[in-house]
Design a protein around this motif. Structure first.
Motif, PDB file in Angstrom:
ATOM      1  N   ILE A   1       0.855  -1.182   0.000  1.00 27.73           N
ATOM      2  CA  ILE A   1       0.000   0.000   0.000  1.00 27.73           C
ATOM      3  C   ILE A   1       0.893   1.235   0.000  1.00 27.73           C
ATOM      4  O   ILE A   1       2.051   1.169   0.438  1.00 27.73           O
ATOM      5  CB  ILE A   1      -0.935   0.042   1.242  1.00 27.73           C
ATOM      6  N   PRO A   2       0.388   2.375  -0.490  1.00 30.93           N
ATOM      7  CA  PRO A   2       1.153   3.620  -0.362  1.00 30.93           C
ATOM      8  C   PRO A   2       1.310   3.980   1.119  1.00 30.93           C
ATOM      9  O   PRO A   2       0.461   3.635   1.957  1.00 30.93           O
ATOM     10  CB  PRO A   2       0.286   4.653  -1.091  1.00 30.93           C
ATOM     11  N   ARG A   3       2.353   4.682   1.447  1.00 30.04           N
ATOM     12  CA  ARG A   3       2.562   5.107   2.831  1.00 30.04           C
ATOM     13  C   ARG A   3       1.413   6.028   3.251  1.00 30.04           C
ATOM     14  O   ARG A   3       1.178   7.067   2.630  1.00 30.04           O
ATOM     15  CB  ARG A   3       3.892   5.839   2.961  1.00 30.04           C
ATOM     16  N   PRO A   4       0.666   5.666   4.315  1.00 28.68           N
ATOM     17  CA  PRO A   4      -0.467   6.511   4.730  1.00 28.68           C
ATOM     18  C   PRO A   4       0.015   7.802   5.405  1.00 28.68           C
ATOM     19  O   PRO A   4       1.094   7.844   5.998  1.00 28.68           O
ATOM     20  CB  PRO A   4      -1.222   5.625   5.719  1.00 28.68           C
ATOM     21  N   LYS A   5      -0.811   8.837   5.310  1.00 30.78           N
ATOM     22  CA  LYS A   5      -0.488  10.104   5.959  1.00 30.78           C
ATOM     23  C   LYS A   5      -0.989  10.130   7.395  1.00 30.78           C
ATOM     24  O   LYS A   5      -0.475  10.875   8.228  1.00 30.78           O
ATOM     25  CB  LYS A   5      -1.087  11.256   5.167  1.00 30.78           C
ATOM     26  N   LEU A   6      -2.017   9.307   7.686  1.00 34.06           N
ATOM     27  CA  LEU A   6      -2.591   9.244   9.021  1.00 34.06           C
ATOM     28  C   LEU A   6      -2.566   7.815   9.537  1.00 34.06           C
ATOM     29  O   LEU A   6      -2.622   6.857   8.762  1.00 34.06           O
ATOM     30  CB  LEU A   6      -4.038   9.761   9.011  1.00 34.06           C
TER      31      LEU A   6
ATOM     32  N   ALA B   1      -5.905   7.855  13.560  1.00 30.20           N
ATOM     33  CA  ALA B   1      -5.925   9.010  12.653  1.00 30.20           C
ATOM     34  C   ALA B   1      -4.886  10.066  13.014  1.00 30.20           C
ATOM     35  O   ALA B   1      -4.976  11.216  12.563  1.00 30.20           O
ATOM     36  CB  ALA B   1      -7.315   9.626  12.583  1.00 30.20           C
ATOM     37  N   SER B   2      -3.899   9.705  13.812  1.00 37.06           N
ATOM     38  CA  SER B   2      -2.837  10.655  14.151  1.00 37.06           C
ATOM     39  C   SER B   2      -1.897  10.845  12.958  1.00 37.06           C
ATOM     40  O   SER B   2      -1.596   9.894  12.226  1.00 37.06           O
ATOM     41  CB  SER B   2      -2.044  10.134  15.353  1.00 37.06           C
ATOM     42  N   PRO B   3      -1.374  12.069  12.762  1.00 34.16           N
ATOM     43  CA  PRO B   3      -0.410  12.292  11.666  1.00 34.16           C
ATOM     44  C   PRO B   3       1.016  11.924  12.052  1.00 34.16           C
ATOM     45  O   PRO B   3       1.922  12.005  11.230  1.00 34.16           O
ATOM     46  CB  PRO B   3      -0.535  13.804  11.417  1.00 34.16           C
ATOM     47  N   TYR B   4       1.216  11.513  13.336  1.00 35.12           N
ATOM     48  CA  TYR B   4       2.572  11.275  13.820  1.00 35.12           C
ATOM     49  C   TYR B   4       3.007   9.826  13.559  1.00 35.12           C
ATOM     50  O   TYR B   4       3.104   9.002  14.470  1.00 35.12           O
ATOM     51  CB  TYR B   4       2.669  11.620  15.305  1.00 35.12           C
ATOM     52  N   LEU B   5       3.251   9.539  12.291  1.00 37.51           N
ATOM     53  CA  LEU B   5       3.766   8.223  11.898  1.00 37.51           C
ATOM     54  C   LEU B   5       5.263   8.336  11.654  1.00 37.51           C
ATOM     55  O   LEU B   5       5.706   9.220  10.914  1.00 37.51           O
ATOM     56  CB  LEU B   5       3.069   7.726  10.634  1.00 37.51           C
ATOM     57  N   ALA B   6       6.041   7.438  12.257  1.00 35.97           N
ATOM     58  CA  ALA B   6       7.498   7.518  12.125  1.00 35.97           C
ATOM     59  C   ALA B   6       8.073   6.160  11.763  1.00 35.97           C
ATOM     60  O   ALA B   6       7.596   5.130  12.257  1.00 35.97           O
ATOM     61  CB  ALA B   6       8.113   8.017  13.429  1.00 35.97           C
TER      62      ALA B   6
END
Length: 754
Positions: free
Chosen positions: A493-498, A503-508
């Motif tokens: 899958i494409p790297r999600p933004k959330l 649904a947090s945007p803090y993916l590392a």
């Protein structure tokens, strides 16, 4: 005594044609066996046809009066097919499978190859003019043209597809030389032997010239040749340090056995990973060599096996499937890097090529030669007990070449002293030094991808594959957004933004893969020319050869890669090897993890300093006192063997005993739980009834290391015993019980032996 035989009429059918049951006449019951070629009445007119016995039993499958009788056994020598059918029967009994599965493994699928014409590129100038053109290309920094012209020092004709797909040379590079009359592009029939394009025409050494071997190499060759000439057929283990010249020994033995009118099989872990080795054999033996690999089509593989059966080629090189080459007069089987896990089949029957090679050699009257710098514990223990003849080579073959210096760096101390880089200070300084001296560097990390996984810093959830019980690995692909890929089932899958959970945007990203190392190398050493070699960069046909050829021609200063860069390659300009994370394989959920780590570290270290300049190796680890790391740093195999064998004895693991695993799987979790529980009850009940308490250890059922794989839930039962016959009886009884319960096909059943 068996009264009925299963006979296959056409063994080359694409689906391995089904067997027909026949009665065995009394006069043949004592002489008929699996593999015999027989004559049987077949069809409505009872025409006599030839077939092969693929099984015997004492039970009739239907009314006895309707079962026809075998007419007779064909007289004469045993055919290659007969021998392979015997091998299939042995594999069925030894590893657990149906006869049909075993036959499909050992018999080539019949597929004809359509005649093709391919465009070839021919060189029209002599060697002197070619050398001048190469120098001109070097001066003008035409790297692709230089690579193209250098290829013609080895042969005057190369398929255009080979240049495009494996050497990354486009028509725009060829066209100017074609217009000047230096090259000619023309069409001709494609060579039937895939090895022909690698033959060095006019330079190949002729049979009988021999090599100049050092005393240790010559001792090995002389002893094996002496015993072979006396009719002694044995198994030999050649334990030679990296760079000790095992390949030269193989070539001399092949030359000798071939002079006796015999045929030879040389197994290598994966032909695409040992490109240089294949080139050397092709140059030495020319068109007498053929090879098979996973990149050939089914038709091409079938054609090579047919040529072998007809006696057109005496030498076959390839991975474990080459073991089933239908040679009629097999005299020698060589298994290079015999410790490699690639020799174990991952599909049913789950055979080990080393064991099957020994059985086939016993049928053929052939010798077996095993070679490795880091032998498997099983082989080394047999050598120490005198079951195998043992040779130790402790010096490198090339004059003035010595083993590298090895330094172990404690990455805990690096972190404590403020270094947060993936490169220790020692490694960074040595890379900088080598680049200044125009020498080459190899960096080894046994994990591909950009980062190990993507995790949410808010809820802590890692993004996992929906079909497998593993995290998705982050990859950066050229021209595309970052991709998350499952290395087991291929889901992406494409790297999600959330975060999918909160649904947090803090993916590392966490962890490091070869792609990330490449990015870091380019940042720290911006002037270095960098290549990366892993499953991603070698996915296309010829990808391995392209990268290896480019690095061998010094078109790059640093090669980054997974374990495929540390096997069988010889680069004289490499004087530094950096092992970035020695712990990656050290704590896997596998009793062999220390052995595999030691082998990888030793093989990786062996790539450094293979010429006259002594090399250096940096092992970066968080476990510097682990006996596996210490033994690898000391390059002391015997020290490792003693410690590892103590561990295996203490916990009762192979080679102290035999371990059998039963894996049951199903798409329904409740179904797999019930089946595994029932199998455990059957096994323990049989153990009590047979009074084998103390001879058998049963562990489980437990979840498989990857519990869910491609939507299949999996449970494992482990059984350990020093009595192999007990495990065979358990396998037979348990398999019958599970098959009877599996009427709707919901369950997958797999036995494996270690």
């Amino acid at each position: 005594m068996a009264e009925f035989a299963d006979v296959i009429i056409d063994i080359s059918h694409e689906k391995v044609d089904r067997p027909f049951q026949y009665r065995i006449p009394r006069r043949l019951q004592e002489v008929l066996c699996v593999g015999c070629q027989v004559e049987v009445p077949f069809g409505m007119g009872n025409h006599i046809r030839r077939g092969f016995v693929v099984g015997v039993s004492d039970r009739a499958e239907y009314a006895i009066e309707k079962i026809k009788e075998i007419a007779g056994i064909l007289e004469g020598s045993v055919s290659a097919e007969s021998q392979l059918i015997q091998v299939a029967w042995w594999m069925k009994e030894r590893y657990g499978s149906t006869m049909n599965q075993a036959l499909k493994t050992v018999l080539p699928v019949k597929q004809q190859v359509k005649p093709q014409k391919k465009q070839w590129v021919f060189c029209l100038v002599g060697q002197d003019e070619l050398a001048a053109l190469v120098q001109e290309a070097v001066k003008k920094k035409y790297r692709a043209r230089e690579r193209l012209l250098r290829a013609f020092f080895e042969t005057n004709g190369i398929p255009l597809g080979l240049l495009a797909n494996q050497m990354n040379i486009s028509r725009s590079t060829i066209k100017p030389l074609e217009e000047k009359g230096i090259l000619l592009v023309d069409a001709r029939p494609l060579a039937r032997n895939p090895a022909e394009v690698y033959v060095e025409k006019g330079k190949r050494r002729q049979t009988g010239e021999g090599l100049v071997l050092n005393p240790q190499q010559q001792r090995v060759v002389s002893q094996i040749q002496k015993e072979y000439g006396e009719g002694i057929r044995k198994t030999y283990l050649i334990h030679g340090i990296t760079g000790s010249g095992k390949t030269e020994i193989y070539m001399e033995l092949i030359d000798y056995v071939r002079s006796q009118g015999k045929q030879i099989i040389l197994l290598i872990p994966e032909i695409a990973l040992t490109y240089q080795t294949v080139m050397r054999f092709c140059r030495r033996f020319g068109s007498q060599v053929s090879f098979i690999n996973s990149r050939l089509s089914a038709g091409e593989r079938y054609e090579q096996f047919e040529r072998a059966k007809k006696g057109e080629i005496p030498i076959m090189i390839g991975p474990r499937s080459a073991l089933f080459t239908p040679f009629r007069n097999l005299g020698l089987i060589i298994i290079d890097e015999e410790h490699e896990g690639a020799y174990k089949s991952e599909i049913t029957p789950r055979y080990h090529a080393r064991e099957v090679a020994l059985y086939r050699a016993s049928l053929s009257g052939a010798s077996v030669v095993l070679g490795s710098a880091t032998p498997s514990l099983e082989s080394y223990q047999k050598a120490m007990h005198g079951i195998y003849s043992y040779f130790k080579i402790n010096r490198r073959a090339k004059k003035n070449s010595v083993l590298p210096r090895i330094q172990v760096v404690d990455m805990r101390r690096e972190l404590q002293e403020g270094n947060r880089s993936i490169f220790s200070r020692s490694l960074a300084a040595m890379i900088d030094e080598r680049l200044g001296r125009k020498e080459q560097v190899m960096l080894f990390l046994n994990r591909r991808g950009y980062s190990r996984f993507l995790s949410c810093r808010n809820c802590g959830e890692a993004i996992k594959c929906p079909h497998c019980d593993v995290t998705l690995t982050l990859h950066r692909e050229m021209g595309q957004e970052n991709q998350l890929i499952c290395h087991y089932c291929g889901y992406r899958i494409p790297r999600p933004k959330l975060c999918p959970s909160c649904a947090s945007p803090y993916l590392a990203p966490f962890g490091t893969g070869t792609q990330k190392v490449e990015t870091m190398v380019r940042e720290v050493f911006p002037d270095a020319r960098v290549l990366r070699m892993d499953l991603d960069t070698t996915a296309k046909k010829g990808g391995h050869e392209e990268i290896i050829s480019a690095f061998g021609a010094h078109e790059a200063d640093i090669l980054i890669g997974t374990q495929m860069i540390v096997k069988g390659h010889d680069f004289p300009a490499v004087t530094l090897v950096g092992i970035l994370a020695a712990d990656l394989s050290l704590y896997a959920s596998d009793y062999q993890c220390s052995e595999r780590t030691f082998q990888l570290l030793t093989q990786a270290a062996g790539r450094a300093g293979r010429d006259e300049r002594q090399g250096d190796v940096i092992i970066q680890t968080y476990s510097p006192k682990h006996y596996c790391i210490e033994a690898a740093a000391a390059q002391d195999y015997e020290r490792f063997f003693k410690r590892e064998l103590e561990y295996r004895r203490l916990l009762h693991y192979p080679p102290v005993c035999t371990m059998m695993t039963l894996l049951v799987g199903s798409g329904e979790e409740a179904f797999v739980d019930a089946a595994a529980g029932k199998a455990y009850q059957q096994i323990t009940a049989w153990e009590r009834a047979a009074k084998t308490r103390g001879e058998l250890q049963v562990i489980g059922p437990v979840n498989a290391p990857v519990y869910k794989l491609n939507d299949i839930y999996r449970k494992i039962i482990y059984m350990k015993s020093e009595n192999y016959a007990i495990l065979i009886q358990i396998r037979t009884r348990t398999e019958e019980m599970l098959n009877a319960a599996n009427v709707d096909g919901q369950l997958t059943i797999q036995f494996d032996f270690c």
